[in-house]
Design an enzyme around this catalytic site. Structure first.
Site, PDB file in Angstrom:
ATOM      1  N   CYS A 382      31.073  24.215  20.981  1.00 32.23           N
ATOM      2  CA  CYS A 382      30.516  25.527  20.664  1.00 32.23           C
ATOM      3  C   CYS A 382      30.798  25.879  19.194  1.00 32.23           C
ATOM      4  CB  CYS A 382      31.042  26.568  21.641  1.00 32.23           C
ATOM      5  SG  CYS A 382      29.932  27.968  21.765  1.00 32.23           S
ATOM      6  N   HIS A 519      30.188  24.597  26.827  1.00 36.52           N
ATOM      7  CA  HIS A 519      31.610  24.333  27.086  1.00 36.52           C
ATOM      8  C   HIS A 519      31.761  23.345  28.243  1.00 36.52           C
ATOM      9  CE1 HIS A 519      33.507  27.393  24.526  1.00 36.52           C
ATOM     10  NE2 HIS A 519      32.402  28.082  24.725  1.00 36.52           N
ATOM     11  N   GLU A 521      34.224  21.720  29.130  1.00 37.87           N
ATOM     12  CA  GLU A 521      35.547  21.754  29.774  1.00 37.87           C
ATOM     13  C   GLU A 521      35.553  22.560  31.072  1.00 37.87           C
ATOM     14  OE1 GLU A 521      34.685  23.258  26.967  1.00 37.87           O
ATOM     15  OE2 GLU A 521      35.876  25.035  26.499  1.00 37.87           O
TER      16      GLU A 521
HETATM   17  N1  GLN Z   1      31.547  32.486  17.952  1.00 37.03           N
HETATM   18  C1  GLN Z   1      30.471  31.604  18.259  1.00 37.03           C
HETATM   19  C2  GLN Z   1      29.276  32.327  18.887  1.00 37.03           C
HETATM   20  O1  GLN Z   1      29.415  33.415  19.371  1.00 37.03           O
HETATM   21  C3  GLN Z   1      30.950  30.480  19.148  1.00 37.03           C
HETATM   22  C4  GLN Z   1      31.433  30.935  20.478  1.00 37.03           C
HETATM   23  C5  GLN Z   1      32.191  29.886  21.225  1.00 37.03           C
HETATM   24  O2  GLN Z   1      32.740  28.982  20.636  1.00 37.03           O
HETATM   25  N2  GLN Z   1      32.276  30.021  22.525  1.00 37.03           N
HETATM   26  O3  GLN Z   1      28.199  31.810  18.921  1.00 37.03           O
END
Ligand code: GLN
Length: 546
Positions: A382, A519, A521
């Site tokens: 992400c 994600h 994970e």
């Molecule tokens: N801050 C970034 C966004 O809002 C990534 C978010 C994250 O890593 N879950 O897109």
């Protein structure tokens, strides 16, 4: 209330952090190992409507379910240990319960009556419990907090009443408590447990089973003493011994006979537990042949709870490669161009996890650059993918001021940007947002489909074209820079089915470099490690041997 469903309520006493979440997950796993179906629900006494906006420092990771609910991290344990499909009904907070009751009151649904904790709040809690479990054999409900807290009282009252509603033979209460060993006296002490159970009984709940957290097995004599003072059968007092590895917990419980006792108390007939594969998995985790060092370059470095699922997923990746995964937490705020080589030289792989806000991002970009240039396996999750894209734009496209709009809203080259309008596969509607949208409701949250491209690391890992992964973010890859980035060596290996959203990027000529917008994970399990973690660990091991 579903017919024939059995309910197990898990409470905790003496102090927090005794591992109620793990205990509930482990019990769920043991029941499944006997062929039963389960679901697990967490009732949290805090007033936030959901944990989405809570600081990971204070509360640990926010776990995301397929349906896009931001939940307590204990739901992560539940999913890792069991096959239960969790969603919005598996986590209720005091805030959510009150929110529902107050909305009803505003709509005039209480017909002018006085709205009170008993029965209105307790009824709402009971209704929430009934929302899960329609088609499972056993519903486990974990009550957050510690017995004696003011906040948990409505939940305790509700579960007390629940026994009468569901029928006494369909409900049991399991209380997790502490039996400390006092070194100077060479003795274990039962008093805290006695007090905790006394407190529980004073609100009308008689525990059926006690799980006593201790350092070593309790003697029969101690069990008898606890039994006498707490009014619990001696053979229903169990040692919940400290273990080295969380996945051992169900095995330890099973050895103690907890599964048999639960079935007996709930009057359920089930087959003997099938635990051979789980045992083998734990054995592989504890006695690996190889080892590998992974650097996690992140912000909440001193609290591993905020990367709970990530740490577990890496350990799972280790299980499938017969390797111990040693984690090195690197605080990205301290990482510079000058010290990066020294700090990361011991690491066989570099992982930049998810995160929010601009603090520490330059250090993460430096880590991504180091991994790209030194051909060290890189896994960007992400925010970690955003870092990779920004780094490549800055250094391979010579767009020095390239950035993400989250970190610099006025960047001339917003390679990561806020999408203003898109068709959302999760909500099945066109979503809109702008800089002023409020923080809670504007994220891409939950499971989204993704299509993979042939001959990529992603395809090699998943071995199938269509996948689904969980998201939690606002910002996206900006397609306006796609062609230039691809020309510079970026590979787009996964997109939304309409190809509008870039979901996975890789890098030409690099042994293992992958950034994903989701994600992974959240979906890794010890007995079914996530393919991306498996392959990242594998690539890092190869790097270690060079
Ligand atoms: N801050 C970034 C966004 O809002 C990534 C978010 C994250 O890593 N879950 O897109």
């Amino acid at each position: 209330m579903a017919k024939n469903t059995k309910y197990i309520f898990v409470t905790g006493g003496v102090l927090s952090s005794l591992g109620k979440g793990l205990a509930s997950a482990a019990i769920g796993m043991l029941l499944e190992s006997r062929g039963l179906t389960v679901t697990i629900q967490k009732l949290d006494p805090y007033i936030n409507v959901d944990p989405g906006t809570m600081n990971p420092f204070q509360h640990g990771e926010v776990f995301v379910t397929d349906d896009g609910t931001e939940t307590d991290l204990d739901l992560g344990h539940y999913e890792r240990f069991t096959n239960a499909k969790l969603g919005r009904n598996n986590n209720f907070t005091t805030g959510k319960i009150y929110d529902q009751v107050i909305s009803k009151e505003r709509r005039g649904e209480y017909l002018g009556g006085t709205v009170q904790v008993i029965p209105h709040i307790t009824d709402e809690i009971k209704k929430s419990i009934c929302l899960v479990g329609g088609d499972v054999d056993v519903v486990l409900v974990e009550i957050g907090g510690t017995i004696g807290d003011i906040e948990s009282l409505p939940f305790l009252e509700a579960i007390r009443q629940f026994k009468a509603d569901a029928g006494p033979s369909n409900v049991i209460y399991i209380h997790l408590t502490l039996v400390p060993y006092i070194k100077t006296a060479h003795e274990v002490k039962t008093k805290p447990t006695q007090h905790s159970v006394k407190e529980l009984r004073s609100i009308g709940i008689q525990p059926d089973i006690l799980l006593c957290r201790t350092e070593s097995y309790l003697s029969d004599e101690i069990k008898q003493k606890i039994s006498l003072f707490c009014n619990v059968d001696t053979d229903a007092v169990f040692t919940a011994k400290d273990v080295d590895c969380i996945y051992e917990v169900p095995l330890v419980y099973n050895k103690e006979g907890l599964g048999d006792k639960i079935l007996q108390k709930l009057n359920i007939w089930a087959r003997a537990p099938q635990l051979d594969e789980w045992k083998e998995m734990v054995d592989r985790l504890q006695n690996p042949r190889f080892s590998v060092n992974i650097a996690i370059v992140g912000k909440y470095v001193d609290l591993t709870e905020s990367y709970k699922s990530l740490n577990e997923a890496l350990a799972h990746g280790g299980i499938s490669n017969d390797a111990r995964v040693n984690l090195q937490y690197v605080d990205s705020t301290t990482l510079t161009q000058e010290n990066v080589e020294e700090v990361l030289s011991q690491s066989d792989g570099v992982l930049v996890p998810g995160g929010f806000g601009s603090r520490g991002i330059e250090g993460k970009i430096i880590a991504a650059k180091y991994a790209r240039e030194k051909k060290v396996p890189y896994f960007g999750i992400c925010l970690g993918m955003h870092m990779a894209v920004i780094e490549i734009a800055r250094n391979l496209l010579d767009l020095e001021e390239a950035n993400g709009e989250e970190f610099d809203p006025y960047t001339p080259y917003p390679v990561i940007y806020l999408m203003k309008e898109w068709y959302d596969e999760q909500t099945k509607q066109v979503e809109k947002r702008d800089e002023k949208s409020d923080k809670g409701g504007t994220m891409r949250l939950g499971a989204y489909p993704c299509q993979l491209v042939e001959d990529t690391l992603a395809m090699a890992a998943y071995k199938q074209k269509d996948i689904s992964e969980r998201h939690r973010h606002r910002f996206e890859f900006n397609n306006a820079y796609k062609d230039r980035l691809v020309e510079a060596g970026l590979i787009i290996s996964g997109t939304s089915p309409d190809h509008e959203l870039v979901e996975i990027v890789e890098l030409k000529g690099h042994p293992w470099y992958l950034g994903c917008q989701f994600h992974p994970e959240f979906k890794s399990k010890p007995d079914n490690p996530h393919p991306l973690f498996r392959d990242f660990v594998k690539a890092s091991m190869k790097n270690a041997k060079q």
